[in-house]
Design a protein around this motif. Sequence first.
Motif, PDB file in Angstrom:
ATOM      1  N   TYR B   8      48.101  27.752  84.220  1.00  0.00           N
ATOM      2  CA  TYR B   8      49.523  28.103  84.733  1.00  0.00           C
ATOM      3  C   TYR B   8      50.123  26.578  84.688  1.00  0.00           C
ATOM      4  O   TYR B   8      49.720  25.880  85.057  1.00  0.00           O
ATOM      5  N   PRO B 240      46.475  37.019  87.543  1.00  0.00           N
ATOM      6  CA  PRO B 240      46.868  37.234  88.794  1.00  0.00           C
ATOM      7  C   PRO B 240      48.293  36.586  89.300  1.00  0.00           C
ATOM      8  O   PRO B 240      49.183  37.299  89.805  1.00  0.00           O
ATOM      9  N   ILE B 241      48.557  35.390  88.939  1.00  0.00           N
ATOM     10  CA  ILE B 241      49.836  34.610  88.901  1.00  0.00           C
ATOM     11  C   ILE B 241      51.032  35.423  88.116  1.00  0.00           C
ATOM     12  O   ILE B 241      51.964  35.712  88.201  1.00  0.00           O
ATOM     13  N   MET B 244      52.178  38.925  89.254  1.00  0.00           N
ATOM     14  CA  MET B 244      53.128  38.708  90.274  1.00  0.00           C
ATOM     15  C   MET B 244      54.519  38.497  90.136  1.00  0.00           C
ATOM     16  O   MET B 244      55.452  39.046  90.401  1.00  0.00           O
ATOM     17  N   TRP B 245      54.673  37.614  88.885  1.00  0.00           N
ATOM     18  CA  TRP B 245      55.938  37.175  88.493  1.00  0.00           C
ATOM     19  C   TRP B 245      56.624  38.390  87.610  1.00  0.00           C
ATOM     20  O   TRP B 245      57.776  38.755  87.604  1.00  0.00           O
ATOM     21  N   THR B 278      64.626  33.529  84.689  1.00  0.00           N
ATOM     22  CA  THR B 278      63.806  32.216  84.994  1.00  0.00           C
ATOM     23  C   THR B 278      62.366  32.593  85.568  1.00  0.00           C
ATOM     24  O   THR B 278      61.355  31.864  85.217  1.00  0.00           O
ATOM     25  N   PHE B 279      62.272  33.937  86.122  1.00  0.00           N
ATOM     26  CA  PHE B 279      60.769  34.359  86.277  1.00  0.00           C
ATOM     27  C   PHE B 279      60.027  34.479  85.059  1.00  0.00           C
ATOM     28  O   PHE B 279      58.944  34.314  84.791  1.00  0.00           O
ATOM     29  N   LEU B 282      59.246  30.593  83.993  1.00  0.00           N
ATOM     30  CA  LEU B 282      58.273  29.956  85.035  1.00  0.00           C
ATOM     31  C   LEU B 282      56.948  30.892  85.284  1.00  0.00           C
ATOM     32  O   LEU B 282      55.957  30.254  85.392  1.00  0.00           O
TER      33      LEU B 282
END
Lengths: 429, 429
Positions: B8, B240-241, B244-245, B278-279, B282
């Motif tokens: 990430y 997993p990250i 979430m986003w 943005t999500f 990022l």
Amino acid sequence: MTESVFTYAAPGLKFGRGASDEIGWDVQQLVATAGGSASRVLLVTDAGVAATGHPQRIAQAMGSNGLDVTLFAGARVEPTDASLEEAIAFARDCGPFDAVVAVGGGSSIDTAKAVNLLLTNAGELMDYVNPPVGGGRVPEHRLLPLVAVPTTTGTGAESTTICVLDVLALKVKTGISHARLRPTLAVVDPDLTMTQPAMVTASSGMDILCHALESYTARWFADFEAKRPEQRVPYCGANPIADMWSEKALSLLAGAFRRAVGDGSDREAREQMALAATFAGLGFGNAGVHVPHACAYPIAGRVRDYRPPGYPDDEPIVPHGMAVVMTAPAAFARTFEASPERHLRAAELLGADTRDTADGGSGVLPRVLRGLMRDVGLPSGLGEIGYGSDDVDDLVDGALKQQRLLATAPIDVTADDLATVFRSSLEHW
Amino acid sequence: MTESVFTYAAPGLKFGRGASDEIGWDVQQLVATAGGSASRVLLVTDAGVAATGHPQRIAQAMGSNGLDVTLFAGARVEPTDASLEEAIAFARDCGPFDAVVAVGGGSSIDTAKAVNLLLTNAGELMDYVNPPVGGGRVPEHRLLPLVAVPTTTGTGAESTTICVLDVLALKVKTGISHARLRPTLAVVDPDLTMTQPAMVTASSGMDILCHALESYTARWFADFEAKRPEQRVPYCGANPIADMWSEKALSLLAGAFRRAVGDGSDREAREQMALAATFAGLGFGNAGVHVPHACAYPIAGRVRDYRPPGYPDDEPIVPHGMAVVMTAPAAFARTFEASPERHLRAAELLGADTRDTADGGSGVLPRVLRGLMRDVGLPSGLGEIGYGSDDVDDLVDGALKQQRLLATAPIDVTADDLATVFRSSLEHW
């Protein structure tokens, strides 16, 4: 005029079983990206972590990438000005280095940050410590690439811009805080956390939990006064991005915390705790922490003779996460009025029954916290750690020194508030 | 052996109204962190964005920080090899520079990435384009600090490591992809998006939506074969990250997308779309995209005479987000079987009623997508854009060239699958 801007920054991340085998390659890439070529690496760890063999294995793997690794295993659990100065002197003697790798808990990683700062910038440690304790000097030069490899599932030190230390002569816990201290890459390998003792899992897990809860209940970024660009800090108050990470971390903790403490060989629970800890660093840490962290400084700094199991027993210590959570139930009872819905939502994510609001709801989050503290085997309150009513005034004085943290609280915190918080934290059950 | 590691990475972020006023200060910090001192800055934008006056205002503010700013307003909407080469020639003529600032949509930001690459590394553009179209050369030297300031709420180009371009002679859309292309800082100021025309909001919003849906349904990172460190790519599969986003972006889109298109002056909707975009950059962009993005390359690259409102009308164009979403309903009908629960959860986050599963559930997400496409005024299918059944073979050939993207799909994608997807996308209503 109020603020309209929030900021977010994080190191790169490599997460998963086996991730720590590849650090030699990562170091080469990071040094190349910074415009150099890697040859000499300083690996910082502590004696306890060194005893697991992980740092030596990582150093050996880096050696097979052609890197010359110098091992420093003298980081102190809960660093002091003296322990950091020793590490800095060692690094200055043995340098120059092209990169720094930290393997260990928050203490080893924070030690590596201080070493990296003083390897690349002139002056002495105390020049850079936060005022009023230190000089608050701003680093002029860029630091070396720093790879942080956490072996305890807590703190998020692998991603933050702060180095926490005890200043021995003043009996005060304080820090060095600057964006340049942030590690370049976090390598999170859940396999490295399997040997973590139960009390270390419990205490560092409480640090994750309080990071999430304090960030989530911090003053909203847009409720601060507008800042000029040079006034912006890494911790800008609760914001939409930090909220997302906090909520996810609370869910992970609800499912894995008790299991990881109860059975250290539960691989899935260990992995979820490692993920929650990563979220602490990458995500919600950008918001900031407040009352429990401010209170933790004097609780840890003024320790007399408390020695928890699972930690080095050569000297008394209140581990950081334990010090933080001790006042959390009382602190959140006090901050409840600032945002009842956030306090209740946090409790819900932790698995609480939020219908039981006989006290208007202010007791829901404190209750779920006390239950969790008890279940993972923490001390029953400040009393068990060695503090009594007579210490409250000194503890309040110590917490009031942390104005940077108290300013992030969702309410204006007075000395009376803090006295009530400490007094209510002497005995939780 | 299967993979156990995911990665990430993201640029720093400054988000909020007024954030674009502080770029001069940010540039100075970034150049100082990289070991230099800032004096000359190249600002890259396009004619349409220049007409809003934003780039000039930002350049002027940077001037008051003592920076000498050179403005290049020649970025092309949907860059081509020719337009990028022109920008590179301009920058090489007017350089050297200490930093690059991009103000605009994905096209301006991608142009700035290519310019930054060729200002700091030897060779020509096509050397660095992804194989088999280009040479796939890896940049040797570090790039200049790049600040990306998006004025359209889509693409997430401010955070990604890719530059998308049309190679005119080959009628193919391809890219340059390397970690060093990633901007250093994303400055997202929702006020800059207020003047975005409705069709631009609709099309770029669909790009956010498809980024989220494709990342969320991508092959799980641990289902790939284990990679050596040098084989790791910025897009590592669902993890997993990224999940979430993605989930958070889908929730934001469900609330704000129709409102931002219907009333461009709805400040809150604009701010939520900016946050969702943005999500995209990022967060979930680290997972990767698959079938709809692969199909978008030939759809945009082989355009004949389609000219949507709100875009420059001097030549035909299928905007990126529009090209991507055209095949999304059919693509997700096909990938449904790989992870029904993820497809249904995504539809639910978009506000669909997931109880209506007469077709086993495979039609739920396609239905909510078609409804959204229709409501924001997109063309009714590839037919309206100018394609017919006779074009399907050529479109399939073009999509098959995007093997890097197809490899991220949760199923093995055949030519027959793609033909079915294109044929089902000729007419959506």
